[in-house]
Design a protein around this motif. Structure first.
Motif, short mmCIF file in Angstrom:
data_model
loop_
_atom_site.label_atom_id
_atom_site.label_comp_id
_atom_site.label_asym_id
_atom_site.label_seq_id
_atom_site.Cartn_x
_atom_site.Cartn_y
_atom_site.Cartn_z
N LYS A 1 0.90 -1.16 0.12
CA LYS A 1 -0.04 0.15 -0.02
C LYS A 1 0.83 1.13 0.05
N GLY A 2 1.71 1.31 0.78
CA GLY A 2 2.72 2.57 0.99
C GLY A 2 3.32 2.81 -0.42
N LEU A 3 3.77 1.93 -1.24
CA LEU A 3 4.51 2.11 -2.46
C LEU A 3 3.52 2.80 -3.71
N VAL A 4 2.80 3.76 -3.39
CA VAL A 4 1.91 4.42 -4.29
C VAL A 4 0.90 3.43 -4.71
N MET A 5 0.47 2.62 -3.69
CA MET A 5 -0.60 1.43 -4.20
C MET A 5 -0.17 0.76 -5.48
N ALA A 6 1.13 0.25 -5.41
CA ALA A 6 1.71 -0.36 -6.66
C ALA A 6 0.79 -1.55 -6.64
N THR A 7 0.19 -1.49 -7.83
CA THR A 7 -0.88 -2.60 -8.06
C THR A 7 -0.22 -3.69 -9.07
N THR A 8 1.08 -3.61 -9.59
CA THR A 8 1.65 -4.62 -10.30
C THR A 8 2.99 -4.66 -9.90
N GLN A 10 5.67 -4.70 -11.68
CA GLN A 10 6.12 -3.78 -12.68
C GLN A 10 6.12 -2.32 -11.90
N GLU A 11 5.07 -1.89 -11.54
CA GLU A 11 4.82 -0.68 -10.96
C GLU A 11 5.76 -0.58 -9.61
N ALA A 12 5.73 -1.65 -8.88
CA ALA A 12 6.61 -1.64 -7.76
C ALA A 12 8.00 -1.42 -7.94
N GLU A 13 8.53 -2.23 -8.95
CA GLU A 13 9.90 -2.22 -9.47
C GLU A 13 10.23 -0.82 -9.95
N ALA A 14 9.35 -0.17 -10.67
CA ALA A 14 9.67 1.15 -11.19
C ALA A 14 9.86 2.20 -9.97
N VAL A 15 9.16 1.96 -8.83
CA VAL A 15 9.21 2.99 -7.61
C VAL A 15 10.65 2.64 -7.09
N GLU A 16 11.01 1.22 -6.98
CA GLU A 16 12.07 0.99 -6.39
C GLU A 16 13.50 1.51 -7.27
N GLY A 47 2.45 10.37 -3.88
CA GLY A 47 2.06 9.17 -3.17
C GLY A 47 2.96 8.14 -2.51
N ILE A 48 4.14 8.57 -2.94
CA ILE A 48 5.26 7.61 -2.74
C ILE A 48 5.75 7.82 -1.18
N HIS A 49 5.03 6.97 -0.33
CA HIS A 49 5.23 7.19 1.22
C HIS A 49 6.77 6.95 1.54
N CYS A 50 7.31 5.82 0.93
CA CYS A 50 8.65 5.34 1.32
C CYS A 50 9.61 6.59 1.07
#
Length: 113
Positions: A1-8, A10-16, A47-50
């Motif tokens: 949830k905290g990672l911009v509500m990364a739904t996929t 790929q989205e989580a990896e992009a934020v990383e 929205g990127i809480h991290c």
């Protein structure tokens, strides 16, 4: 949830990927650079809480206590559940010696996820 509500994944990896230079700056004591990098990220993705938690850590290390506390408290209010945000907030709390807040954070995450 905290990672911009990364739904996929790929989205989580992009934020990383976006956050990698911020982690490097924080790890190397380049706190001003870390704050600048986070500000750029948050301008595009507020929205990127991290990112906010990492900025709070950098501000804390720069001696900007009030600003860092307001930022980290805002992140905690979102009840983060992703490990990256939790770890960033834990680093912040550990530097302050606020271990009770760490316990509360993990208890909240466990209840919500």
């Amino acid at each position: 949830k905290g990672l911009v509500m990364a739904t996929t994944k790929q989205e989580a990896e992009a934020v990383e990927r976006k956050l990698r230079p911020v982690y490097e700056a924080v790890d190397n004591g380049q706190n001003k650079k870390a704050v600048q990098l986070v500000d750029k990220i948050l301008k595009k993705s507020p929205g990127i809480h991290c990112a906010k938690a990492l900025k709070a850590l950098a501000l804390l290390r720069m001696g900007r206590m009030e600003e860092s506390k307001a930022l980290v408290d805002g992140v905690i209010e979102t009840r983060p559940g992703d490990s990256a945000t939790l770890q960033a907030v834990v680093m912040y709390c550990r530097e302050l010696g606020d271990y009770n807040k760490i316990v509360d954070l993990y208890e909240s995450a466990a209840k919500n996820y």
